[in-house]
Design a protein around this motif. Structure first.
Motif, PDB file in Angstrom:
ATOM      1  N   GLN A 152       0.844  -1.188   0.000  1.00 24.79           N
ATOM      2  CA  GLN A 152       0.000   0.000   0.000  1.00 24.79           C
ATOM      3  C   GLN A 152       0.880   1.239   0.000  1.00 24.79           C
ATOM      4  OE1 GLN A 152      -3.580   0.044   0.108  1.00 24.79           O
ATOM      5  NE2 GLN A 152      -3.001  -1.994  -0.634  1.00 24.79           N
ATOM      6  N   SER A 153       0.526   2.211  -0.850  1.00 29.18           N
ATOM      7  CA  SER A 153       1.305   3.446  -0.843  1.00 29.18           C
ATOM      8  C   SER A 153       0.862   4.326   0.322  1.00 29.18           C
ATOM      9  CB  SER A 153       1.138   4.188  -2.160  1.00 29.18           C
ATOM     10  OG  SER A 153      -0.211   4.514  -2.354  1.00 29.18           O
ATOM     11  N   ALA A 171      16.971   5.645   0.975  1.00 32.93           N
ATOM     12  CA  ALA A 171      15.554   5.998   0.760  1.00 32.93           C
ATOM     13  C   ALA A 171      14.649   5.246   1.728  1.00 32.93           C
ATOM     14  CB  ALA A 171      15.150   5.677  -0.670  1.00 32.93           C
ATOM     15  N   ASP A 172      13.496   5.844   1.990  1.00 29.62           N
ATOM     16  CA  ASP A 172      12.438   5.162   2.744  1.00 29.62           C
ATOM     17  C   ASP A 172      11.398   4.577   1.804  1.00 29.62           C
ATOM     18  OD1 ASP A 172      13.382   5.986   5.376  1.00 29.62           O
ATOM     19  OD2 ASP A 172      12.825   8.000   4.727  1.00 29.62           O
ATOM     20  N   GLY A 173      11.386   5.088   0.563  1.00 28.21           N
ATOM     21  CA  GLY A 173      10.356   4.594  -0.335  1.00 28.21           C
ATOM     22  C   GLY A 173      10.572   5.075  -1.755  1.00 28.21           C
ATOM     23  N   LEU A 174       9.661   4.627  -2.626  1.00 24.26           N
ATOM     24  CA  LEU A 174       9.665   5.002  -4.036  1.00 24.26           C
ATOM     25  C   LEU A 174       8.477   5.929  -4.274  1.00 24.26           C
ATOM     26  CD1 LEU A 174      10.199   1.423  -5.540  1.00 24.26           C
ATOM     27  CD2 LEU A 174      11.946   3.221  -5.253  1.00 24.26           C
ATOM     28  N   ALA A 175       8.782   7.185  -4.657  1.00 21.54           N
ATOM     29  CA  ALA A 175       7.708   8.127  -4.969  1.00 21.54           C
ATOM     30  C   ALA A 175       7.205   7.829  -6.373  1.00 21.54           C
ATOM     31  CB  ALA A 175       8.221   9.559  -4.881  1.00 21.54           C
ATOM     32  N   PRO A 207       6.362   2.392   0.307  1.00 21.24           N
ATOM     33  CA  PRO A 207       7.433   2.217   1.298  1.00 21.24           C
ATOM     34  C   PRO A 207       8.345   1.050   0.911  1.00 21.24           C
ATOM     35  CG  PRO A 207       5.249   1.851   2.272  1.00 21.24           C
ATOM     36  CD  PRO A 207       5.052   2.038   0.814  1.00 21.24           C
ATOM     37  N   LEU A 208       9.607   1.150   1.255  1.00 23.79           N
ATOM     38  CA  LEU A 208      10.549   0.046   1.104  1.00 23.79           C
ATOM     39  C   LEU A 208      10.834  -0.530   2.483  1.00 23.79           C
ATOM     40  CD1 LEU A 208      13.062   1.773  -1.372  1.00 23.79           C
ATOM     41  CD2 LEU A 208      11.467  -0.069  -1.939  1.00 23.79           C
TER      42      LEU A 208
END
Ligand code: AMP
Ligand code: MG
Length: 409
Positions: A332-333, A384-388, A406-407
């Motif tokens: 989930q984003s 990074a914490d995530g992929l935008a 999220p990663l």
């Protein structure tokens, strides 16, 4: 060139959960339950005391106070695992310790702090009046006999393992943990720890993918580093397909003459070669190899692309193999706002920018670039914490909303 969703649908339609098996409780954490679990008996199985103190009949403490304590003879000691050998009669007390079964005839426990030992323990002075049931844990007040405890599809966490033990289950029927083989291909690659010769780089994909596999809850199987040689690639993939539930290879799936993984997989299995409308991770292959057949993911060689394809395509499919329900396959984003301009050029693709997240004032996260965004620049992924998710266009301006996948675990 096809949209990400189409590629994901193609892959998910071709993988199915592994056949359920019984595993010992010690191996069950993180696995998906394949049966409903019912409590065969009450938990706890008998009424017992929640406190150290004295088992009594509540009626015998009527009127007791600090100033006017009630005096009762102590006729036995009841410890956890050692039930009383007789019932408690009116006007008696039994010394009792946490977890010990309530003696027949007793209906309350006076905590030790409200009592005083008399006559070297032969009697007790009780300084409070108690009500029936006080400090008594009733039989079945956690689970009732016959109650359905967990449904199929439940992911087993440590507390689920504890509850399964509580209901006496030594084994549980689950979807087994998929064994996922990982290999790297490329003549330029050298294992970490060896010095680099001219034109060589370290094999970063294999350690990273093995770690991603483990972090996602699957069993990583190292199939090694394979040179750009058709017969060796074929041998590694054939062996892997016979011993693993899925394979991840990286490199050799572009359009170049030396992209031998493509050549070999086309011979070994039924592959589909895709160009995805995403950046990074445009080339991607998926197919089925061998008799079982084993799903094979041909991930791109560039490390950032490899990781992004794993996240967007392989991980959801491996989760399906592991028995996770359909609505729990894709991450989930989270809703964020751009903390700076997240720029890009229109090119018909969705971009996945490596971003850091910090909590914002309105409850949404604030996303800022985690560093250089090239598909070989893995450092920004590690930061990074995530992929935008940047849809096709000119990018996202500061303060504008942006979805972030999220990663991490
Ligand atoms: P390829 O798809 O094999 O042409 O590889 C694309 C790019 O990724 C090249 O720059 C390769 O050197 C690099 N690459 C391929 N495999 C790996 C790997 N296992 N670790 C690090 N870089 C790799
Ligand atoms: Mg290569």
């Amino acid at each position: 060139v096809i949209p990400l969703e189409e590629a994901r649908r193609h892959v998910l339609e071709r993988v199915a959960p592994l056949a359920p098996a019984r595993v010992p409780l010690a191996a069950a954490r993180g696995l998906v339950l394949a049966e409903a679990v019912t409590a065969p008996a009450d938990v706890p199985p008998f009424p017992n005391t929640a406190m150290d103190g004295y088992a009594v009949r509540a009626a015998d403490t009527a009127g007791a106070s600090d100033a006017a304590p009630v005096r009762l003879p102590v006729v036995a000691e009841v410890a956890a695992g050692h039930p009383a050998s007789r019932a408690l009669a009116p006007g008696e007390a039994m010394r009792i310790f946490t977890g010990a079964p309530m003696p027949d005839g007793a209906d309350a426990v006076v905590m030790v702090e409200a009592t005083a030992r008399l006559d070297a323990g032969a009697a007790v002075a009780i300084g409070i009046e108690v009500t029936p049931g006080l400090h008594v844990r009733g039989a079945g007040d956690d689970l009732r006999a016959g109650e359905v405890v967990f449904e199929p599809g439940q992911v087993l966490t440590p507390s689920h393992v504890g509850v399964l033990a509580n209901v006496g289950a030594a084994e549980v029927r689950v979807v087994p943990r998929p064994r996922v083989g990982v290999l790297s291909t490329g003549d330029e690659l050298v294992v970490p720890g060896r010095p680099l010769g001219p034109g060589q780089i370290h094999d970063s994909n294999r350690p990273m993918l093995l770690a991603l596999v483990a972090e996602a809850g699957f069993e990583p199987v190292d199939l090694g580093l394979v040179a750009d040689d058709e017969s060796r690639i074929a041998a590694a993939l054939t062996d892997g397909a016979s011993t693993c539930d899925a394979l991840l290879s990286s490199g050799g799936v572009s359009m170049g003459d030396l992209d031998l993984v493509k050549v070999v997989l086309d011979r070994l299995g039924e592959m589909r070669w895709m160009q995805l409308a995403i950046r990074p991770a445009k080339p991607f292959a998926f197919g089925l190899v061998g008799d079982r057949p084993t799903p094979v993911f041909g991930l791109p060689g560039n490390p950032v692309s490899s990781l992004v394809s794993f996240e967007l395509l392989a991980r959801p499919a491996l989760r399906r193999l592991a028995g996770h329900p359909d609505d729990a396959l894709v991450r989930q984003s989270v809703a964020a706002v751009a903390g700076e301009r997240l720029g890009r050029r229109p090119d018909g693709k969705v971009h996945f920018a490596r971003v850091r997240l910090r909590p914002g004032e309105d409850g949404r996260f604030v996303a800022t670039s985690a560093g250089a965004q090239g598909s070989h620049q893995l450092t920004a992924v590690a930061r990074a914490d995530g992929l935008a998710v940047l849809p096709d266009g000119d990018g996202v301006d500061p303060g504008q909303p942006v979805e972030v996948l999220p990663l991490g675990p």
